[in-house]
Design a protein around this motif. Structure first.
Motif, mmCIF file in Angstrom:
data_model
loop_
_atom_site.group_PDB
_atom_site.id
_atom_site.type_symbol
_atom_site.label_atom_id
_atom_site.label_comp_id
_atom_site.label_asym_id
_atom_site.label_seq_id
_atom_site.Cartn_x
_atom_site.Cartn_y
_atom_site.Cartn_z
ATOM 1 N N GLY A 198 -11.361 -7.709 -1.576
ATOM 2 C CA GLY A 198 -12.807 -7.798 -1.781
ATOM 3 C C GLY A 198 -13.216 -9.053 -2.527
ATOM 4 N N TRP A 199 -12.333 -9.562 -3.362
ATOM 5 C CA TRP A 199 -12.598 -10.789 -4.109
ATOM 6 C C TRP A 199 -12.234 -12.043 -3.322
ATOM 7 C CZ3 TRP A 199 -10.240 -9.256 -9.512
ATOM 8 C CH2 TRP A 199 -11.080 -8.329 -10.131
ATOM 9 N N GLY A 200 -11.710 -11.892 -2.110
ATOM 10 C CA GLY A 200 -11.435 -13.044 -1.268
ATOM 11 C C GLY A 200 -9.989 -13.475 -1.185
ATOM 12 N N PHE A 201 -9.066 -12.725 -1.776
ATOM 13 C CA PHE A 201 -7.642 -13.037 -1.663
ATOM 14 C C PHE A 201 -7.161 -12.443 -0.344
ATOM 15 C CE2 PHE A 201 -8.630 -13.181 -6.145
ATOM 16 C CZ PHE A 201 -7.970 -14.317 -6.577
ATOM 17 N N ARG A 202 -6.660 -13.276 0.558
ATOM 18 C CA ARG A 202 -6.382 -12.822 1.923
ATOM 19 C C ARG A 202 -4.920 -12.909 2.359
ATOM 20 N NH1 ARG A 202 -10.797 -10.455 1.829
ATOM 21 N NH2 ARG A 202 -12.713 -11.489 2.405
ATOM 22 N N ASP A 203 -4.085 -13.635 1.646
ATOM 23 C CA ASP A 203 -2.705 -13.818 2.073
ATOM 24 C C ASP A 203 -1.938 -12.487 1.963
ATOM 25 O OD1 ASP A 203 -0.523 -16.028 2.626
ATOM 26 O OD2 ASP A 203 0.330 -14.593 1.190
ATOM 27 N N GLU A 204 -1.468 -11.975 3.105
ATOM 28 C CA GLU A 204 -0.850 -10.645 3.145
ATOM 29 C C GLU A 204 0.447 -10.566 2.343
ATOM 30 O OE1 GLU A 204 -2.131 -7.749 4.239
ATOM 31 O OE2 GLU A 204 -3.951 -8.901 4.657
ATOM 32 N N GLU A 205 1.275 -11.593 2.390
ATOM 33 C CA GLU A 205 2.520 -11.578 1.610
ATOM 34 C C GLU A 205 2.220 -11.569 0.118
ATOM 35 O OE1 GLU A 205 5.460 -14.476 2.743
ATOM 36 O OE2 GLU A 205 5.076 -14.114 4.875
ATOM 37 N N TRP A 206 1.253 -12.365 -0.299
ATOM 38 C CA TRP A 206 0.869 -12.416 -1.704
ATOM 39 C C TRP A 206 0.287 -11.072 -2.142
ATOM 40 C CZ3 TRP A 206 -3.606 -11.891 -4.535
ATOM 41 C CH2 TRP A 206 -3.572 -12.378 -5.849
ATOM 42 N N LEU A 207 -0.550 -10.464 -1.300
ATOM 43 C CA LEU A 207 -1.109 -9.145 -1.614
ATOM 44 C C LEU A 207 -0.013 -8.089 -1.744
ATOM 45 C CD1 LEU A 207 -4.255 -9.193 0.678
ATOM 46 C CD2 LEU A 207 -4.260 -9.107 -1.835
ATOM 47 N N GLU A 208 1.024 -8.195 -0.927
ATOM 48 C CA GLU A 208 2.144 -7.259 -1.022
ATOM 49 C C GLU A 208 2.880 -7.416 -2.351
ATOM 50 O OE1 GLU A 208 4.795 -4.205 -0.239
ATOM 51 O OE2 GLU A 208 2.828 -4.649 0.619
ATOM 52 N N VAL A 209 3.065 -8.644 -2.805
ATOM 53 C CA VAL A 209 3.685 -8.875 -4.118
ATOM 54 C C VAL A 209 2.815 -8.257 -5.206
ATOM 55 C CG1 VAL A 209 4.304 -10.641 -5.825
ATOM 56 C CG2 VAL A 209 4.981 -10.920 -3.435
ATOM 57 N N ALA A 210 1.509 -8.479 -5.132
ATOM 58 C CA ALA A 210 0.593 -7.884 -6.114
ATOM 59 C C ALA A 210 0.707 -6.361 -6.109
ATOM 60 C CB ALA A 210 -0.845 -8.316 -5.830
ATOM 61 N N ALA A 211 0.815 -5.770 -4.927
ATOM 62 C CA ALA A 211 0.923 -4.319 -4.808
ATOM 63 C C ALA A 211 2.234 -3.802 -5.396
ATOM 64 C CB ALA A 211 0.788 -3.902 -3.344
ATOM 65 N N VAL A 212 3.340 -4.492 -5.145
ATOM 66 C CA VAL A 212 4.642 -4.068 -5.674
ATOM 67 C C VAL A 212 4.660 -4.187 -7.199
ATOM 68 C CG1 VAL A 212 7.108 -4.656 -5.762
ATOM 69 C CG2 VAL A 212 5.919 -4.518 -3.562
ATOM 70 N N VAL A 213 4.165 -5.300 -7.725
ATOM 71 C CA VAL A 213 4.112 -5.475 -9.183
ATOM 72 C C VAL A 213 3.246 -4.376 -9.804
ATOM 73 C CG1 VAL A 213 3.257 -6.985 -11.021
ATOM 74 C CG2 VAL A 213 4.628 -7.929 -9.154
ATOM 75 N N THR A 214 2.106 -4.089 -9.192
ATOM 76 C CA THR A 214 1.218 -3.035 -9.695
ATOM 77 C C THR A 214 1.928 -1.692 -9.703
ATOM 78 O OG1 THR A 214 -0.760 -4.187 -8.971
ATOM 79 C CG2 THR A 214 -0.932 -1.799 -9.215
ATOM 80 N N ARG A 215 2.585 -1.364 -8.605
ATOM 81 C CA ARG A 215 3.296 -0.089 -8.534
ATOM 82 C C ARG A 215 4.318 0.031 -9.659
ATOM 83 N NH1 ARG A 215 6.823 -0.209 -3.882
ATOM 84 N NH2 ARG A 215 8.264 -1.048 -5.406
ATOM 85 N N GLU A 216 5.058 -1.045 -9.922
ATOM 86 C CA GLU A 216 6.078 -0.997 -10.973
ATOM 87 C C GLU A 216 5.453 -0.879 -12.359
ATOM 88 O OE1 GLU A 216 9.231 -0.471 -10.426
ATOM 89 O OE2 GLU A 216 8.775 -0.527 -8.286
ATOM 90 N N LEU A 217 4.376 -1.634 -12.617
ATOM 91 C CA LEU A 217 3.703 -1.532 -13.912
ATOM 92 C C LEU A 217 3.204 -0.115 -14.169
ATOM 93 C CD1 LEU A 217 1.528 -4.788 -13.975
ATOM 94 C CD2 LEU A 217 3.488 -4.273 -15.447
ATOM 95 N N VAL A 218 2.541 0.462 -13.177
ATOM 96 C CA VAL A 218 1.971 1.800 -13.339
ATOM 97 C C VAL A 218 3.074 2.857 -13.405
ATOM 98 C CG1 VAL A 218 0.453 3.546 -12.317
ATOM 99 C CG2 VAL A 218 -0.253 1.147 -12.378
ATOM 100 N N THR A 219 4.103 2.717 -12.583
ATOM 101 C CA THR A 219 5.223 3.668 -12.638
ATOM 102 C C THR A 219 5.836 3.689 -14.028
ATOM 103 O OG1 THR A 219 5.737 3.429 -10.289
ATOM 104 C CG2 THR A 219 7.510 4.201 -11.707
#
Length: 151
Positions: free
Chosen positions: A30-51
């Motif tokens: 929604g903020w304009g970040f579109r690179d799918e590989e980069w978004l996947e890294v963000a998602a994995v890091v988020t999952r680990e932080l929250v876990t």
């Protein structure tokens, strides 16, 4: 790009990492970040932080996404003052800090209320301009003591 911040109070439990993973991807797109590989890294890091926060932190878990000058910082606060540490990996756990260290440029821990906030600055997203020059000295871990004054 203007400075943007999103705060999410995450439900404690087994579904929190998945909810956070979906949220970070939706917010960053929604903020304009579109690179799918980069978004996947963000998602994995988020999952680990929250876990890690759910598993070891206890109390309420606050997830924050910040975009400033093209850089993205993800952070999770919990009510435990115990610092993250490397654990012996097995099938189900012990890989969080190792995965976080392998992905972002920087990460660290701040004192936060009665607990801590673990933050990760991601590498710049391809296709998004970064307004300030960046040091190329490599990845490193930082620990700072700060106190949250309220939202």
């Amino acid at each position: 790009m203007s400075d943007l911040t999103a705060y999410l109070d995450m439900p404690l439990g087994v579904h929190a990492p998945t909810a956070a993973r979906r949220a970070v991807t939706a917010v960053l797109r929604g903020w304009g970040f579109r690179d799918e590989e980069w978004l996947e890294v963000a998602a994995v890091v988020t999952r680990e932080l929250v876990t890690n926060a759910v598993r070891y932190g206890g109390g309420c878990v606050e997830f924050r996404i910040e975009a400033r000058q093209g850089r993205v910082v993800l952070s999770v606060a919990d009510t435990s003052p115990a610092l993250p540490r490397h654990r012996d990996p097995d099938v189900d756990e012990g890989r969080g800090i190792t995965l976080i260290e392998a992905s972002p440029t920087r990460w660290g821990v701040h004192n936060y209320d009665d607990g801590k906030q673990v933050w990760v600055e991601l590498t710049p997203c391809p296709g998004v301009s970064v307004d300030q020059p960046r040091s190329t000295t490599g990845r490193h871990h930082e620990h700072h003591s700060t106190h949250r004054t309220g939202l």
